[in-house]
Design a protein around this motif. Structure first.
Motif: not given
Length: 418
Positions: A324-338
């Motif tokens: 869950e932590i890895d998925a959430r961090v990946s989501q934040l990374v994608r949002q930040s990159q977008d």
């Protein structure tokens, strides 16, 4: 205190001088003494029947060092002992009230406190069965390794229940662990009142409330700090005896060996009993550490170390939380990159528009008041600042991701601790 069936035949009636004789009625006829069970420096226990004919155990406050019996009543041996006896009665009552609030299948139930014969009494559950010391001495092969492991897990649940409520048993030993006919353990004979009594009575302070082999060294010092790990030492010593067939050496002897820098007289269990898991034996060895800080600190931690199913559940929970932590961090990374991509695209559009304005030829137009320009979007309005610091977006992304990961990791640790 004992309250097993075998104890009822331990001594013939009237074999001792301090106990109440069979047939003695207590609490206005509510209880009738049948047999003497056991006695110590602070009290006497009896098998009795209540008014409905059910078996109960009666514990009488009788600190023999400062009191004596006159007929059925208890009297201080001297005027100086009267004040100490009153304090001990208050401690006895305090313990009874505290224990009466405990509701656990592996802890003996206390269901009444009353005063009679100028002293105090507790009425406790009668538990049919034998204590662990009797089993070790009379039938050492009765319990298989799987049974012993299950017993320890059940007792750790009971001890954890006590410690969560700020209560120490202070007298865990094989003779204070009853095994019911169903095979379930029951902790009896708490030592809290006895330990407290040594603090308020000069005479009783000389009466050791310890059991060689089972008590940690801090129990030998009046006024020393008792910790949850002190109970764990006593429980580990009891199971060391059960597994090996030999009681551990006194903790005082072990402490002296430590002071002399000689070998510990306690022989570790690991490597000698192949039928037990390494984790099971290692945990007992660790809880038998002479110094409290080197022991396992909580009963719950000990249980988690030896309970295979529990360990599997914890590992699965941790793995799920990590996913869950890895998925959430990946989501934040994608949002930040977008977000960073949108900013880059906006800056490119602004540059193109500015360039086209510079290259466009001048055209004569009639003089008219200039139209008010529409304000640029906030992101565009700040484009000069963004352009001046091209690495700002990447730093912000890294900062957001790091903060998010740190917060989620703290959440994982809190979940694990709870």
């Amino acid at each position: 205190m004992k309250n097993s069936v075998e104890d009822t035949d331990a001594a013939p009636p009237n074999a001792f001088g301090d106990e109440l004789p069979p047939g003695t009625v207590l609490c206005g006829g509510q209880y009738t003494i049948e047999n003497y069970l056991n006695s110590g420096g602070f009290g006497i226990t009896y098998l009795a029947r209540d008014s409905l004919g059910r078996k109960v155990v009666i514990k009488e406050c009788f600190p023999g060092a400062i009191c004596c019996r006159h007929n059925e009543s208890i009297r201080p041996r001297s005027k100086g002992g009267a004040a100490e006896f009153r304090k001990i009665l208050k401690l006895f009552e305090k313990e009874a009230l505290a224990l009466s609030e405990l509701q656990h299948p592996y802890i003996v139930g206390v269901h009444q406190f009353f005063k009679d014969n100028d002293t105090a009494y507790m009425a406790l559950d009668f538990v049919p069965g034998r204590d662990l010391l009797q089993i070790i001495n009379e039938d050492p092969h009765k319990l298989a390794p799987a049974d012993i492991k299950q017993l320890l897990i059940q007792l750790l649940e009971a001890v954890s229940y006590l410690h969560d409520r700020g209560i120490l048993h202070r007298d865990i030993s094989p003779d204070n662990i009853l095994i019911e006919e169903t095979g379930a353990p029951v902790l009896i004979d708490f030592g809290a009142a006895r330990e407290s009594a040594t603090r308020v009575s000069r005479v009783l302070s000389k009466v050791l409330t310890v059991k060689d082999g089972y008590s940690p060294h801090e129990f030998y010092l009046v006024g020393s700090e008792h910790q949850f790990s002190s109970d764990l030492y006593a429980l580990a010593a009891s199971f060391y005896h059960l597994v090996s067939g030999v009681a551990p050496p006194s903790s005082q002897v072990r402490l002296a060996a430590e002071a002399r820098k000689t070998a510990d007289p306690l022989m570790p269990l690991d490597g000698r009993f192949k039928e037990y898991e390494t984790e099971f034996l290692d945990a007992i060895n660790q809880c038998l550490s002479v110094f409290p800080g080197e022991r396992i600190q909580t009963a719950r931690e000990w249980r988690d170390l030896i309970d295979v199913e529990r360990r599997k559940q914890i590992l699965l929970q941790e793995a799920q939380q990590n996913l869950e932590i890895d998925a959430r961090v990946s989501q934040l990374v994608r949002q930040s990159q977008d977000t960073a991509g949108v900013r880059t695209e906006q800056k490119s559009e602004v540059r193109t528009e500015q360039k086209s304005r510079k290259q466009k030829p001048a055209v004569a137009v009639p003089r008219t008041p200039p139209a008010e320009k529409a304000p640029l979007p906030a992101d565009v309005a700040q484009s000069d600042t963004v352009m001046a610091r091209p690495a700002y977006g990447r730093i912000a992304v890294s900062y957001v991701v790091a903060k998010a990961a740190s917060a989620l990791r703290r959440l994982q640790v809190n979940r694990h601790n709870n």
